[in-house]
Design a protein around this motif. Structure first.
Motif, short mmCIF file in Angstrom:
data_model
loop_
_atom_site.label_atom_id
_atom_site.label_comp_id
_atom_site.label_asym_id
_atom_site.label_seq_id
_atom_site.Cartn_x
_atom_site.Cartn_y
_atom_site.Cartn_z
N GLN A 22 0.82 -1.20 0.00
CA GLN A 22 0.00 0.00 0.00
C GLN A 22 0.85 1.26 0.00
N LEU A 23 2.04 1.18 0.59
CA LEU A 23 2.95 2.32 0.55
C LEU A 23 3.33 2.66 -0.89
N LEU A 24 3.57 1.63 -1.69
CA LEU A 24 3.88 1.85 -3.10
C LEU A 24 2.71 2.48 -3.83
N GLU A 25 1.50 1.98 -3.57
CA GLU A 25 0.33 2.53 -4.24
C GLU A 25 0.10 3.99 -3.86
N ASP A 28 8.49 13.98 3.29
CA ASP A 28 8.68 13.50 4.67
C ASP A 28 8.01 12.15 4.83
N PHE A 29 8.28 11.24 3.91
CA PHE A 29 7.62 9.94 3.86
C PHE A 29 8.33 9.01 4.83
N LEU A 62 10.74 5.91 0.68
CA LEU A 62 9.80 4.80 0.54
C LEU A 62 10.45 3.48 0.92
N ALA A 63 11.65 3.22 0.40
CA ALA A 63 12.36 1.97 0.73
C ALA A 63 12.72 1.93 2.21
N ALA A 64 13.16 3.07 2.76
CA ALA A 64 13.51 3.11 4.18
C ALA A 64 12.28 2.89 5.06
N MET A 67 17.70 -3.12 -1.72
CA MET A 67 19.00 -2.78 -2.31
C MET A 67 18.86 -2.30 -3.74
N SER A 68 17.71 -2.54 -4.37
CA SER A 68 17.48 -1.95 -5.69
C SER A 68 17.24 -0.45 -5.61
N VAL A 69 17.02 0.07 -4.38
CA VAL A 69 16.84 1.50 -4.15
C VAL A 69 18.04 2.08 -3.43
#
Length: 609
Positions: free
Chosen positions: A168-171, A185-186, A304-306, A468-470
């Motif tokens: 859902q974070l990605l969406e 500030d995500f 987002l990744a963090a 790691m892709s980010v």
């Protein structure tokens, strides 16, 4: 002001509430707006619309309050709870304008249900109030549940639910960027979980059983024993508690401060739907502080990744504080030597001599960039220690930390029950009662009653590949949101999302009957929720701090109802088959009675003729 130019710390609380509470010294001209329980707030046209009931939080931008919408009670005769974020005077009058108001304008015309579906929560209304500390912007918002910061220690063993939340974070990020906005500030503190339907319409008595009575701390002021005209006070000057007196006659400071209340993860009232909030530092993509390019979204992708990492494992990937220099060493251990142009900034932090352009060009061409905070020999020694202690999977600092077994906030028996609940209903957090803190222990995570849990190595390796892709130095090397959605860790959730959208695509030319049916189903769902809410209140167990209402309803109302409905729903089907089978059986029986065959192949029919 003191001699360092900082606000004077002259106020304290007595007693200090056990719940979180803001610094009373923030109440001064330019700071917070003084608010007491029972106060009325509202726009100039309706200044008594919102009645302050409880405090939910505070931040550098202001205080957050749970308020009753009195218009709903007066017009519709129902409880309706809203959240008011009362900004400080300084945050209300930023030179570049308030970002929340700008975002409301950028999302103007977007349906509220679409925002909810995409995991975004924006202020619904705004108004201004005048106070002794200045002019304050007030933002009226929907009531949301707790932050996602502590999920890993509560439902970390429910891997499917954790993946749903992270997806859902990605969406949400994809939707925010599609509107040309960067959040800025995500982080888990700004990613909340929504409450179950109907909680915002509970009565005052029912909410107090969940939130608890508001804790108060009287604001007191100490008599200053030192004459500042003679110079700075001596070090370690302490004010005698007997010299503390309640603040009176100062309109800038409230008589007392209220401790923050919140709804617990295991209350059974929290859903698994997220809501991204606090767009206070957001900015349009074409108004990036550095340059207006596609790279303006890069900080959001890293955040987002963090955020996914912290939600899944319960800690930040590279540093547990807000001091960026402390993150450089683990970042270089995981991502390799820091390349330009970041090197010059870090070298300035540590007062290190910066390389010349010729030196950097030579190292870059030969792929021999030096580490700033670690050397290769240290890395190899650390890697050997990681492998010896955690196994061959712990090949770097990040994996070493991930593979550490952590204590959960639930017992093994509770964890098993929660896993079963999550499988039956993945749309809401499982219901459980936290184990009481042991007074003989300094920290509850040292008790043997709690579950010791470690994410399976197989999942760790796949998730590590995802983040790691980010986690790469160069922005152009980082994965996009679309690529992250396709990652194997999400187990095809993106494909199922696309398929479900295609199937449930609304048809504008639907008939009136379909609209009537959906309306009836919606009202039935509301009716069921109202009954559940009422029974949860009636059957509240104060000792166990949970309600027996859902169990009572499930056993004596819903299960018998569903069984009866399934039998009734099967009647039309049975009648259909009876009507189809009986005539066919009658025709077959007649053919057999006549001595003929039921089937007449052409060859047989030809021989008979």
């Amino acid at each position: 002001m003191d001699f360092n130019g900082e606000p004077e710390e002259k106020y304290d609380l007595e007693p200090w509430p056990g719940a979180p509470v803001e610094n009373p010294n923030e109440y001064q001209p330019g700071g917070y707006h003084p608010i007491l329980l029972g106060d009325r707030l509202g726009p100039a046209s309706n200044p008594s619309r919102f009645r302050v009931f409880h405090k939910l939080g505070y931040c550098g931008f202001g205080t957050v309050w749970l308020c009753q919408d009195m218009d709903e009670m007066r017009i519709n005769k129902r409880w309706k709870w809203r959240v008011l974020k009362v900004m400080s005077t300084k945050a209300s009058n930023l030179k570049r304008g308030n970002a929340d108001l700008k975002v409301m304008e950028m999302f103007e015309g977007v349906d509220r249900e679409l925002l909810k579906q995409k995991g975004v929560s924006l202020p619904m209304e705004s108004f201004w109030v005048e106070g002794p500390n200045g002019r304050h912007l007030c933002l009226m918002m929907e009531w949301l549940g707790p932050e996602t910061t502590g999920l890993a220690r509560c439902i970390g063993h429910c891997d499917g639910m954790m993946k749903d939340i992270c997806f859902q974070l990605l969406e949400a990020m994809e939707f925010i960027h599609s509107r040309g906005i960067c959040h800025g500030d995500f982080r888990p503190q700004n990613i909340l979980l929504r409450l179950n339907t109907g909680v915002d319409e509970w009565s005052e008595e029912a909410l107090l059983k969940i939130l608890g009575e508001p804790e108060r701390g009287t604001v007191v002021e100490g008599k200053d024993p030192w004459d500042y005209s003679q110079g700075p006070p001596p070090p370690m000057l302490m004010v005698d508690p007997e010299d503390m007196e309640p603040v009176t006659g100062n309109p800038s400071v409230p008589e007392y401060l209220v401790g923050c209340g919140d709804i617990a993860y295991g209350s059974g009232l929290v859903s698994t739907k997220i809501a991204v909030v606090d767009f206070g530092v957001s900015y349009p993509s074409n108004d990036h502080p550095v340059r207006a390019t596609s790279e303006s979204r890069v900080p959001d992708i890293w955040s987002l990744a963090a955020a996914m990492f912290e939600i899944r494992f319960g800690f930040k990937p590279f540093a547990d504080n807000n001091n960026p220099p402390s993150a450089i060493r683990p970042m270089e251990q995981v991502m390799g030597p820091m390349p330009p142009p970041f090197r010059a900034i870090v070298q300035e932090w540590y007062d290190l001599p910066a390389e010349t352009e010729e030196e950097l060009q030579g190292m870059s061409d030969a792929k021999e960039l030096s580490y700033i905070r670690v050397n290769r020999e240290e890395m190899e020694r650390d890697r050997m220690c990681y492998v010896d202690e955690r196994g061959p999977a712990a090949k770097d600092h990040l994996l070493f930390c991930i593979l550490y077994p952590r204590s959960m906030s639930v017992s093994p028996a509770q964890a098993e029950d929660m896993t079963n609940q999550a499988k039956k209903d993945p749309t809401r957090l499982p219901l459980w009662t936290p184990i009481p803190r042991n007074p003989d222990r300094r920290a509850y995570y040292t008790q043997k009653d709690y579950l010791k849990y470690m994410v399976p190595v197989e999942e760790v390796e796949v998730f590590y590949d995802l983040v790691m892709s980010v986690f790469k130095w160069q922005p152009e090397d980082r994965a996009t949101i679309e690529q992250l959605m396709q990652h194997p860790w999400f187990e095809g959730r993106n494909e199922r999302r696309v398929a479900s959208v295609a199937v449930v695509e609304p048809n504008i030319t639907t008939t009136r009957e379909s609209g009537t049916t959906s309306s009836v189903l919606f009202k039935l769902g509301q009716f069921k929720q109202n009954i559940s809410t009422r029974f949860s209140t009636l059957f509240w167990d104060a000792e166990k701090e949970k309600s027996k209402g859902p169990d009572f309803l499930g056993r004596y109302v819903w299960q018998p109802t569903f069984k009866a409905y399934s039998k009734i729903a099967g009647v039309p089907t049975a009648i259909f088959w009876i009507l189809m089978i009986l005539p066919a059986a009658w025709v077959i029986k007649r053919r057999i009675d006549r001595g003929g065959s039921v089937f007449y192949p052409i060859s047989v029919r030809g021989l008979r003729h």
